[in-house]
Design a protein around this motif. Sequence first.
Motif, short mmCIF file in Angstrom:
data_model
loop_
_atom_site.label_atom_id
_atom_site.label_comp_id
_atom_site.label_asym_id
_atom_site.label_seq_id
_atom_site.Cartn_x
_atom_site.Cartn_y
_atom_site.Cartn_z
N SER A 53 0.83 -1.20 0.00
CA SER A 53 0.00 0.00 0.00
C SER A 53 0.86 1.25 0.00
N THR A 54 1.97 1.18 0.74
CA THR A 54 2.92 2.31 0.68
C THR A 54 4.33 1.73 0.66
N GLY A 55 5.29 2.53 0.31
CA GLY A 55 6.68 2.09 0.40
C GLY A 55 7.21 1.59 -0.94
N SER A 56 8.49 1.24 -0.94
CA SER A 56 9.10 0.81 -2.19
C SER A 56 10.08 -0.32 -1.95
N GLY A 66 6.46 -1.83 -8.51
CA GLY A 66 5.23 -2.08 -9.25
C GLY A 66 5.32 -3.29 -10.16
N ILE A 67 6.51 -3.87 -10.23
CA ILE A 67 6.70 -4.91 -11.24
C ILE A 67 5.99 -6.20 -10.84
N ALA A 68 5.28 -6.76 -11.81
CA ALA A 68 4.51 -7.97 -11.53
C ALA A 68 5.42 -9.17 -11.36
N VAL A 69 4.89 -10.19 -10.76
CA VAL A 69 5.72 -11.33 -10.38
C VAL A 69 6.34 -12.02 -11.58
N VAL C 7 -2.24 -8.49 -7.95
CA VAL C 7 -2.43 -7.43 -8.93
C VAL C 7 -1.82 -7.87 -10.24
N ASN C 8 -2.63 -7.98 -11.26
CA ASN C 8 -2.09 -8.42 -12.54
C ASN C 8 -2.86 -7.73 -13.64
N GLN C 9 -2.25 -6.68 -14.19
CA GLN C 9 -2.97 -5.86 -15.16
C GLN C 9 -3.29 -6.62 -16.42
N ARG C 10 -2.44 -7.58 -16.76
CA ARG C 10 -2.64 -8.28 -18.03
C ARG C 10 -3.97 -9.01 -18.07
#
Lengths: 345, 356, 287
Positions: A53-56, A66-69, C7-10
Amino acid sequence: MRLSGISYRAGSELWLRDVDLSLAEGGINVLLGATLAGKTTLLRILAGLDRPSTGSIRKGESDLTGIAVRQRNVAMVYQQFINYPSLTVYENIASPLRVARKPAAHIEARVAQLAATLRLTPFLARYPAELSGGQQQRTALARALAKDAELLLLDEPLINLDYKLREELRAELKQLFADGHTTVVYATTEPLEALQLGGHTTLLAEGRVLQSGPTLEVFRRPATLEAARAFSDPPLNVIPAGMLADSVRIPATRTPASEIVLGIRAHEFSLAGAPGRAALSGKVELAEISGSETFIHLARDDVRLVAQVPGVHDLALNQLCTLYVRPASLYGFDRDGRLLFAPES
Amino acid sequence: MARIDLEDVGHRYAGATDSWALRPLTMTWNDGGAYALLGPSGCGKTTLLNIISGLITPTRGKVSFDGRDVTALAPEARNIAQVFQFPVVYDTMTVFDNLAFPLRNRGWDATRLRRRVEEVADILELRADLARRARALSADQKQKISLGRGLVRPDVAAVLFDEPLTVIDPHLKWLLRRKLKQIHQQLQLSLLYVTHDQTEALTFADQVVVMSEGEIVQVGTPQQLFETPAHRFVGHFIGSPGMNFLACEWSAGAATIGGVRLQTSSAREPPSGAALSIGVRPEYLELAPAPGPNRVPVRVAAIQDQGIHTMVQVEIGASLAWAKLRSPASAARSATTFAHLPPQRCALYADERRVP
Amino acid sequence: MSPAKPVNQRAWWFVLPVLISVAFSALVPLMTIVNYSVQDILGPDQAVFVGMEWYKEILRDPELHGALYRQLLFTAAVLAIEIPLGVALALAMPERGWRASLTLVLLAMPLLIPWNVVGTIWQIFARGDIGLAGYVLTQLGIDYNYSQHPTDAWLTVLVMDVWHWTPLVALLSYAALRAIPEPFYQAARIDGASRWAVFRYIELPKMRGVLTIALLLRLMDSFMIYTEPFVLTGGGPGTATTFLSQYLTQKAVGQFDLGPAAAFSLVYFLIILLLCFVLYTFMKDPQ
């Protein structure tokens, strides 16, 4: 890798708050905490399965937050032995290699190597459902290692296994990760496991980081009473300094003696008195004999104590018993729980 | 309170014609004793427990309580209580109703019932939670409720535990173990505890039954099992880490490792042709800087400081062994070291069995 | 454990085609209906805005009240019979082995039949002259004729629906029962619980989620029922088995009164929504 200011809110509940953490590259990072302390949530955020929710999260220069798994170079092993049920053990281990489109010869060699390391070679043609728990978990582990990811996350991987199997696998895991190739994050509820794995340990309680650092340092110099408690098994003995004030000299600090709280680890007690040792007497509530040592549960006033002493001592209920402890092994905390003094190592 | 006798009790699961889940055994469990069934997964301990509780009828043999044949008797008629791996509570009821359930099924009147439930709730330290919904409690409290439902029946003869602390946090395990021990002393019930965790078994029981692959390997007090394991399996399974087994030879009336003669607690000669090893626990293996009686030269392979103690791995002859030393361990630092095997703490093992 | 979804925009890109087709087949028509419901359509290009006129008219329509009343009665009867019966069937079914598979197949068969065929089957089955059930009943001396007696028509429609849809409830309940871990039953045995107590305190609470789904499904479907009673009785005798959807169709298609029909559709939709909402809130797990 560094996490800064991470917090995670799901619905109305705050699962993690203000977590700052640095992972030791190529080493074992243990996340130690009780159930629901936030370990799994943190692992999921590291993996990229959930977004904080917050932080990096930063690795070197790049921001991974923000990078997806799928884009991240991470492998994960779970508590429940998770394997592809319709694939053989061989195919399970080979699956990440196939996804990465490695040449067939390379896949064969790598699978054979991993199977040998994890002692799965006789089972390569079987399906996960036909294997025992330990074998299934080793398959999951082999699959995670095959991916050769930079980050390997393990969420209490041994908790569903037998005690003896846990011991053996723990030793094996320690060996596997010793080469410094992968950054490992290992979540557990057992302090003894953290001590056996070594590396770095981060103490979590109720979504907050209590302390983080090299395992032995966190163990020997807990920053707060809460941290000392979180990293003790058997439970830490906590007594007001007044209980020992007459028999021993406590290191001088600015805090008045009446506000000092002492912490004593269970194995620091002994039944043998010696000059200079502080004495604590109480009524025996219970004596648990465990092979070569005895756990003595004492009650004194309102305080309950646990001592872990070598040898077999068959003490009767309500018998008066005196425990001795060297003043050098005492921890001192002030009224707010901050560390005042700790045993020199 | 019951004495439990098992005569030639064995069990095969349906469809398995050549493998025993539990090999035929004969045993007596004494009135009021605390027993632990210890062994790895699949060793038959849960099968044995379920035979005693009546959830399984053994394919052969006789089970008796106080001399009465109960082999075919249903669990509810056997006056036993069983606590399972995960808490079994009736979610929709309050804690009070949960504890009262077995008594209501027997038609107890309200006053008597209330008194008994409150009594048991006091013992388990659940008194304050009686009005709460069972669903809202934590795992360890729910396990206490499961236990309470068993204790609430005054005629209960034995309480059987099937790995009850599996889902409990380490901090809370201590409290529950203490509670179980107190209950044992207070109520003088026979307690049977199945586990794969040797610390739980050894701290809980007066007598531990070690099982492997469907049969009983050794029965003894925690101390006996620790000091004199009759079988390599017991030596390995009990103790954290398990016993070291050092390959050795027999020459001129003594065990030798690398030519060094070693004295052990075994008085007899081993049978010829057997694979020999000396068993010594990491807790008793000492390190010394100079040679002496019962000392073997070793090479230190690894040193691990584990906070409470230091584990040192040494090469003794052809075997690797662990020594468990108190931290800090300065004796381990030097490269040329000798391992001291205290004679009374070592024993000779021929094939799998201890040489007396 | 973290309860949040990943969360997966695709994923949204995969769903887009479906979203578009749903938009076309549902949202646009829905907006059209709202549009029609506030207009009086006299001809292809002659539409007069009448505001809430149609809504007031249908809400005062006695025939509508009649159809609504019959519908409510029907749905209540259907739920009261099918849910307990389905659960009872699930409890009686074998747990494993070939018998379980066989029972599952037999039970699933009524669900596979097209709905108008179901109506036709029962239409013939219940006839006094050539239908097995009808013939047997008349032979037994019972005065049974579903095309003439309203009560007989009701009973037949009810029995037909129960025959058609109880298997769904049974299958859902069966799945829920299989998910209950064995130690619960073992502990209940040791506690000396009766079969009824086991049902009430273990099985029923653990089936709560699934029963809610079954209840909602049957509520919505039975409230919209059209094909089966239409084929079986045509809504008769008279209007004895004319339920809401049939009445709506008569109005819209039969009389080609689009305005009131559209208003009616919306009201219909809202009634179902309200019922579902009430029921869901009631059945939801308080945890």
